[in-house]
Design a protein around this motif. Sequence first.
Motif, mmCIF file in Angstrom:
data_model
loop_
_atom_site.group_PDB
_atom_site.id
_atom_site.type_symbol
_atom_site.label_atom_id
_atom_site.label_comp_id
_atom_site.label_asym_id
_atom_site.label_seq_id
_atom_site.Cartn_x
_atom_site.Cartn_y
_atom_site.Cartn_z
ATOM 1 N N PHE A 88 0.865 -1.166 -0.016
ATOM 2 C CA PHE A 88 0.064 -0.050 0.071
ATOM 3 C C PHE A 88 0.817 1.277 -0.053
ATOM 4 N N VAL A 89 0.905 2.271 -0.961
ATOM 5 C CA VAL A 89 1.467 3.415 -1.221
ATOM 6 C C VAL A 89 0.505 4.476 -0.920
ATOM 7 N N SER A 90 0.678 5.269 0.102
ATOM 8 C CA SER A 90 -0.234 6.483 0.057
ATOM 9 C C SER A 90 0.741 7.509 0.758
ATOM 10 N N GLN A 91 -0.008 8.770 0.463
ATOM 11 C CA GLN A 91 0.645 9.942 0.877
ATOM 12 C C GLN A 91 -0.142 11.125 0.721
ATOM 13 N N ASN A 92 -0.329 12.295 1.815
ATOM 14 C CA ASN A 92 -0.821 13.196 1.505
ATOM 15 C C ASN A 92 -0.492 13.838 0.299
ATOM 16 N N ILE A 93 -1.415 14.928 -0.217
ATOM 17 C CA ILE A 93 -0.902 15.614 -1.263
ATOM 18 C C ILE A 93 0.191 16.438 -1.195
ATOM 19 N N THR A 94 1.323 16.185 -1.904
ATOM 20 C CA THR A 94 2.562 16.797 -1.564
ATOM 21 C C THR A 94 2.899 18.168 -1.929
ATOM 22 N N ASN A 95 3.451 18.663 -1.004
ATOM 23 C CA ASN A 95 4.115 20.001 -1.324
ATOM 24 C C ASN A 95 5.301 20.258 -2.351
ATOM 25 N N ASN A 96 6.284 19.246 -1.965
ATOM 26 C CA ASN A 96 7.590 19.310 -2.819
ATOM 27 C C ASN A 96 7.945 17.830 -3.128
ATOM 28 N N THR A 97 7.328 16.757 -2.559
ATOM 29 C CA THR A 97 8.040 15.292 -2.937
ATOM 30 C C THR A 97 7.414 15.132 -4.467
ATOM 31 N N GLN A 98 8.316 14.831 -5.175
ATOM 32 C CA GLN A 98 7.880 14.415 -6.750
ATOM 33 C C GLN A 98 7.361 12.971 -6.984
ATOM 34 N N ILE A 99 6.145 13.137 -7.318
ATOM 35 C CA ILE A 99 5.377 11.842 -7.379
ATOM 36 C C ILE A 99 6.000 10.793 -8.500
ATOM 37 N N ASP A 100 6.591 11.628 -9.660
ATOM 38 C CA ASP A 100 7.178 10.816 -10.742
ATOM 39 C C ASP A 100 8.348 10.042 -10.204
ATOM 40 N N VAL A 101 9.038 10.750 -9.510
ATOM 41 C CA VAL A 101 10.336 10.169 -8.655
ATOM 42 C C VAL A 101 10.122 9.030 -7.940
ATOM 43 N N PRO A 117 -1.293 -7.661 -4.719
ATOM 44 C CA PRO A 117 -2.466 -6.326 -4.849
ATOM 45 C C PRO A 117 -1.137 -5.081 -4.470
ATOM 46 N N ILE A 118 -1.125 -4.007 -5.596
ATOM 47 C CA ILE A 118 -0.356 -2.772 -5.109
ATOM 48 C C ILE A 118 -1.376 -1.719 -5.275
ATOM 49 N N VAL A 119 -1.730 -1.006 -4.306
ATOM 50 C CA VAL A 119 -2.412 0.105 -4.540
ATOM 51 C C VAL A 119 -2.022 1.502 -4.061
ATOM 52 N N VAL A 120 -2.002 2.309 -5.133
ATOM 53 C CA VAL A 120 -1.080 3.834 -4.842
ATOM 54 C C VAL A 120 -2.227 4.856 -4.597
ATOM 55 N N ARG A 121 -2.169 5.717 -3.650
ATOM 56 C CA ARG A 121 -2.805 6.966 -3.781
ATOM 57 C C ARG A 121 -1.651 7.957 -3.365
ATOM 58 N N ALA A 153 2.927 -0.064 -15.391
ATOM 59 C CA ALA A 153 3.223 -1.055 -14.325
ATOM 60 C C ALA A 153 2.135 -1.992 -14.083
ATOM 61 N N GLY A 154 1.009 -1.546 -14.296
ATOM 62 C CA GLY A 154 -0.220 -2.448 -14.251
ATOM 63 C C GLY A 154 -0.657 -2.237 -12.458
ATOM 64 N N ILE A 155 -0.396 -1.143 -12.130
ATOM 65 C CA ILE A 155 -0.517 -0.959 -10.525
ATOM 66 C C ILE A 155 -1.841 0.074 -10.444
ATOM 67 N N THR A 156 -2.605 -0.252 -9.538
ATOM 68 C CA THR A 156 -3.967 0.467 -9.225
ATOM 69 C C THR A 156 -3.508 1.877 -8.835
ATOM 70 N N TYR A 157 -4.041 2.879 -9.119
ATOM 71 C CA TYR A 157 -3.446 4.144 -9.130
ATOM 72 C C TYR A 157 -4.623 5.006 -8.782
ATOM 73 N N GLU A 164 -8.438 7.287 2.485
ATOM 74 C CA GLU A 164 -9.082 6.266 3.103
ATOM 75 C C GLU A 164 -9.916 5.161 1.991
ATOM 76 N N GLU A 165 -10.413 5.944 0.877
ATOM 77 C CA GLU A 165 -10.876 5.314 -0.140
ATOM 78 C C GLU A 165 -9.929 4.465 -0.678
ATOM 79 N N ALA A 166 -8.668 4.794 -0.756
ATOM 80 C CA ALA A 166 -7.876 4.071 -1.611
ATOM 81 C C ALA A 166 -7.447 2.819 -0.584
ATOM 82 N N ALA A 167 -7.380 3.049 0.891
ATOM 83 C CA ALA A 167 -6.997 2.082 1.540
ATOM 84 C C ALA A 167 -8.209 0.901 1.918
ATOM 85 N N ALA A 168 -9.506 1.286 1.449
ATOM 86 C CA ALA A 168 -10.630 0.293 1.389
ATOM 87 C C ALA A 168 -10.327 -0.553 0.162
#
Lengths: 399, 305
Positions: A320-333, A353-357, A373-377, A385-389
């Motif tokens: 499970f990959v999840s994060q708040n909306i970032t201020n400076n962290t680059q999502i592509d990296v 299963p891999i789920v990313v938010r 990469a076939g990952i649920t984004y 919370e929706e992504a975690a569900a």
Amino acid sequence: MGRMLEDASKTILKENGIPVPMHWVVESAEEISQEQLYSSRVLKALVPVGKRGKAGAIKFADNVDDAQTKARELFGMTVRNYPVNKVLVEEKINIDEEWYVSITIDPLQKTPVIIATTEGGVEVEDLVKDSPEKVVIYNVEPFSQLHPYEAKEIWSRLGVTGKPLVKATSVLCKLYEVFIKYDCYILEINPLVLTKDEDVMAAASVMGVDDSALYRHPELAGIVESGSERSWRPLTDLEKEMVKVNDADYRGTARYTEMEGGNIGFMCGGGGGSLLSFDVLVSLGASPANYTETGGNPSEEKVYGLTKGILSKAGVEGLFVSQNITNNTQIDVMARGIVKAVRELGLDPATFPIVVRQAGVNDEEGKRVFVEAGITYFGEDHTIEEAAAVMVQKMKEVC
Amino acid sequence: MAILIDKNTRIFVQGITGREASMIVSHTLAYGTKIYAGITPGKGGQQVQGIPVYDTVKEAVEKHNVNASLVVVPPAFTLDAVLEAIKNGIKLIVVTTENIPQHDVIKLLYIARKENVIIIGPNTVGMINPKDRIKMGSIGGDRPDRCFVPGNVGVISRSGGMTAETSWMVKRAGFGVTTSVGIGGDSFIGSTIKDLLALYEKDEETEAVVTFSEPGTSFEEDAAQFLKEGGFTKPLISFVAGKFTENLPEGTVFGHAGAMISGNTGRPSLKVKALQEAGAHVVERYDDMIGLLKSVLGEKVGEAK
């Protein structure tokens, strides 16, 4: 915040003119010699945790044989998850009275605070509640030293007088100097002993140094274990590996804490975002295999190393990959680092299963990398919370 | 009006020539916020992205009448930077720096209290007032409008990232924010939740406040007490993260440095209880915030001007 073992703190106290019992450190029972045992001794397990007496990790001995037997018992112990590798052999002092003094930073007043009592052998927290008149709590102005008259008044209020008052005043001023000089967040002497000879001596000490200030204390290098308060047990091998991953690159942070059991690899970001994400998984009945926070715009290499570590724990069946909306962290990296680790380990998102938010800086490119990469984004159109569900649902389908 | 920052705020940046500052400055200028001056000792006379650099705060105050400092200097120099700003009459200081020695922090907070200076932080993402398009700090990154739209809700968060996420939840519920403030993740900070609630109470535009909290400190308990005393009378919607940490051994820190439980101090369950008893709307699930905002504010927000 960094802890220090008792022998190290006592050495510092001694260097700064505060009387402490004679002491030696041994790494095996056989090292205990006649020279150390010409009178009664105290044996203490050298571990970075408090309340050792209650844990049976403090023993007394009168002769070498007795001391070696008891030391062997100590070396066989694990005190609050810390195996005993060293034992402190100490002069047993002639106690008349046991007192208590600590210096910390008062979270309410935001100034250094001295807590002192001449009631020994009690929990000071309880004493403050039950008999506040027996405790002096004294706040010190941050830019000031502790003046001798202030120290004197503290002990005088507790009924100390005569030669002990003069000695205790001097010791407290010196303790305060040590607290300031070494950037301590805690300096606790429990007990502070009044000996039969009317000396005042620091019989047991706890000293913790602010690791943010270690840069100005090169003399403490190797003595203070930086960041050691973040763990309730010694670091696991995997945690040590992750510390290396984090230290290899100054960009961003990657913290990893192993949980007992669990089957969801937890690759979350932001201090608050990670707490929220973990709470949600637990509330949905899932069990994360680790806790992690990353943030501050980490490099691809760091993200890759952290992800690989998370996935390497036995029993991990999803990520499970999840994060708040970032201020400076680059999502592509982040995406490239995570996908690289997943591919290298040959994991197929259809069965693992891999789920990313993730949303924030460069999230369009990040989305592309994850989806390819076939990952649920999920991006900013969905909540954490929706992504975690969705994650929990997918785990149910494969497990 | 919003709180703390508005059209009358004249910002300068201490440590403007550093690597950390350069991204913040470019994002801030792109958002439309004016930065009047920057300070870096020894670099007076230079320009950074068109902003004049001075050696001392004194010069910046004299030439530009600046009144709010954004401190972006390394930990070893933060105490001195804040003292310099205070000495020169600055009454609002945002300290972004993380890992400042604790003894330095208590010193700077002590002088700030004596001189009636408002400190936001340390270790803060900063704050933003989207109506006046003014922000101080890295808050909002390259696209502040993604999360921060003008409206009538105040946001206070102990987590920088969750300041954005929570403001975005407000936006998702159909509202916007007056001022969103990341108060910093440390245990020793300048303005606490209670301090800001006092400001939101006086602010006519703010109709309600949302808070994001974590384990550790007594900020929530203090805020609850403030509510009970009648210091804050508008709707307060609170979320406390990190409930799982209560089941782990004591003394463990998750998240920010301030997020440590010790005895009963800092337990999320006790924070929730205190806030509930004081009349706050505490949401069990973070997402419940959206529905609650709609029901609590549905009719109210939008009327105020």
